[in-house]
Design an enzyme around this catalytic site. Structure first.
Site, PDB file in Angstrom:
ATOM      1  N   TYR A  74      -3.852  -8.583   4.187  1.00  0.00           N
ATOM      2  CA  TYR A  74      -2.826  -9.402   3.518  1.00  0.00           C
ATOM      3  C   TYR A  74      -2.237 -10.421   4.466  1.00  0.00           C
ATOM      4  O   TYR A  74      -2.455 -10.348   5.663  1.00  0.00           O
ATOM      5  CB  TYR A  74      -1.735  -8.494   2.954  1.00  0.00           C
ATOM      6  N   SER A 116       0.842  -1.191   0.000  1.00  0.00           N
ATOM      7  CA  SER A 116       0.000   0.000   0.000  1.00  0.00           C
ATOM      8  C   SER A 116       0.877   1.242   0.000  1.00  0.00           C
ATOM      9  O   SER A 116       1.876   1.311   0.723  1.00  0.00           O
ATOM     10  CB  SER A 116      -0.907   0.013   1.230  1.00  0.00           C
TER      11      SER A 116
END
Length: 378
Positions: free
Chosen positions: A378, A156
């Site tokens: 994740y 990210s």
């Protein structure tokens, strides 16, 4: 605390204060990495005590954006023109070669693990929106596919589309170094360490990096309503996209986006030394108390109401009445971090909903239908 020095964003250029453009002779905060001059802006919590002067393209570092109510003018504003987010400009077979600008450790000595803030120069060739991810291809050969490159790892992006230099040419990542410990001996086994995270945390300014993307639409910041409320829940490096959101809301002067809603950040980490971008967030609390709230869950230092470890779901339960009220009024809620965070959060939300006489499954379905529910784990 996560660092020993106050967050500083240093800039040489124009500032905006309630719409007025001006120059200010504020205190100089010169920064450098490993004796090398850094770009004209840096905003991680640095421990460097260097006072060397440096410049970028002849512009001497001379400004600080630490004044309350003062925002940084960003460029190029053409980055606001796109109607749709950029997606997969570069793919694994033809990645973009970018350059590492800086790598800075974010956490203190008592943090269980190392987390780094990594600034990457993409030269303006990989535009992205807040909430998207870059793919990183670490150097070397994939041991599972001899002769092939490593698989792409997604991270990210921890900066706005203008980057930490406010010029649209850099992107930042927040990366925790993955170290493998043998479960029987407790000793580290370097052969099983995370390839990509260690490559990134070991990088030095000038190193090249292969990037793909940008990718992702789930975590994009909805900007149609500047009065909308946003509840952001993160564990560890899952705070990355929220840093981008908050800089866009509270640090940058973007003519087309004036945030007037509430941004509420819940961050779960192990202890105070593990807090990420803490000084940035505390500054927003001081400067924008009506628009920003910040709650932390320190699992190794705080206790929940039952005497157990404090996790983000415990904070959610503590403020559940306010959170549910905001959701009923249309607030967006975001979750980012390790996927192991979600079962506990879901159980807490379901328990709270049932105590309120609501059916959580139906409520969740409505939140998803109205596009208020955003998850990237994740």
């Amino acid at each position: 605390m996560a660092s020993s020095s106050m967050f500083q964003a240093v800039y040489c250029g124009q500032f905006s204060n309630e719409g007025a453009t001006r120059r200010s002779g504020l205190m100089v905060h010169d920064l450098s990495f490993w004796g090398k001059a850094y770009i004209h802006v840096l905003d991680v919590s640095l421990k460097s005590k260097s006072k060397k002067s440096f410049s970028l393209n002849g512009n001497r570092v001379c400004m600080s954006v630490q004044q309350a109510g003062t925002k940084v003018l960003v460029s190029p504003l053409e980055l606001e023109n796109a109607k749709e987010p950029p997606l997969n400009i570069y793919r694994p077979k033809e990645p973009y070669t970018a350059t590492i600008v800086a790598v800075e450790k974010l956490v203190g000595p008592k943090a269980p693990g190392e987390t780094c803030h990594i600034v990457i120069d993409h030269g303006g060739n990989m535009p992205y929106w807040e909430g998207q991810s870059y793919g990183v291809i670490p150097p070397g050969e994939n041991p599972k596919k001899p002769g092939s490159a490593h698989a792409v790892r997604l991270y990210s992006i921890a900066s706005t589309r203008y980057g930490d230099a406010f010029d649209g040419k850099t992107a930042s990542l927040c990366v925790r170094r993955a170290i493998y410990y043998d479960p029987l001996t407790g000793n580290p086994d370097p052969s099983k360490n995370g390839v990509c995270s260690n490559f990134l945390c070991n990088s030095r300014p000038g190193d090249k990096i292969q990037l793909t993307g940008p990718s992702g639409k789930v975590m994009l910041l909805p900007e149609e309503d500047p009065n909308a409320n946003h509840i952001m829940i993160a564990t560890g490096t899952g705070v990355a996209p929220y840093r981008g959101y908050l800089r866009r809301m509270f640090m940058e002067s973007v003519p087309s986006f004036r945030f007037n809603g509430l941004a509420w950040l819940f961050l779960g980490v192990a202890n105070t030394d593990s807090l990420l971008y803490d000084d940035e967030f505390k500054k927003y609390l001081r400067d924008y108390p009506d628009n920003f709230r910040y709650d932390i869950a320190l699992s190794r230092q705080q206790k929940n109401k039952s005497g157990g470890k404090m996790y983000v779901q415990d904070k959610i339960e503590e403020y559940s009445d306010e959170i549910f009220k905001l959701l009923d009024e249309g607030a967006h809620i975001y979750f980012c971090g390790l996927k192991g965070m979600m079962p506990g959060i879901q159980e807490t939300l379901k328990r709270v909903a049932e105590a309120r006489g609501e059916n959580w499954d139906q409520k969740l379905s409505q939140l998803k239908k109205k596009k208020q529910w955003h998850v990237e784990v994740y």
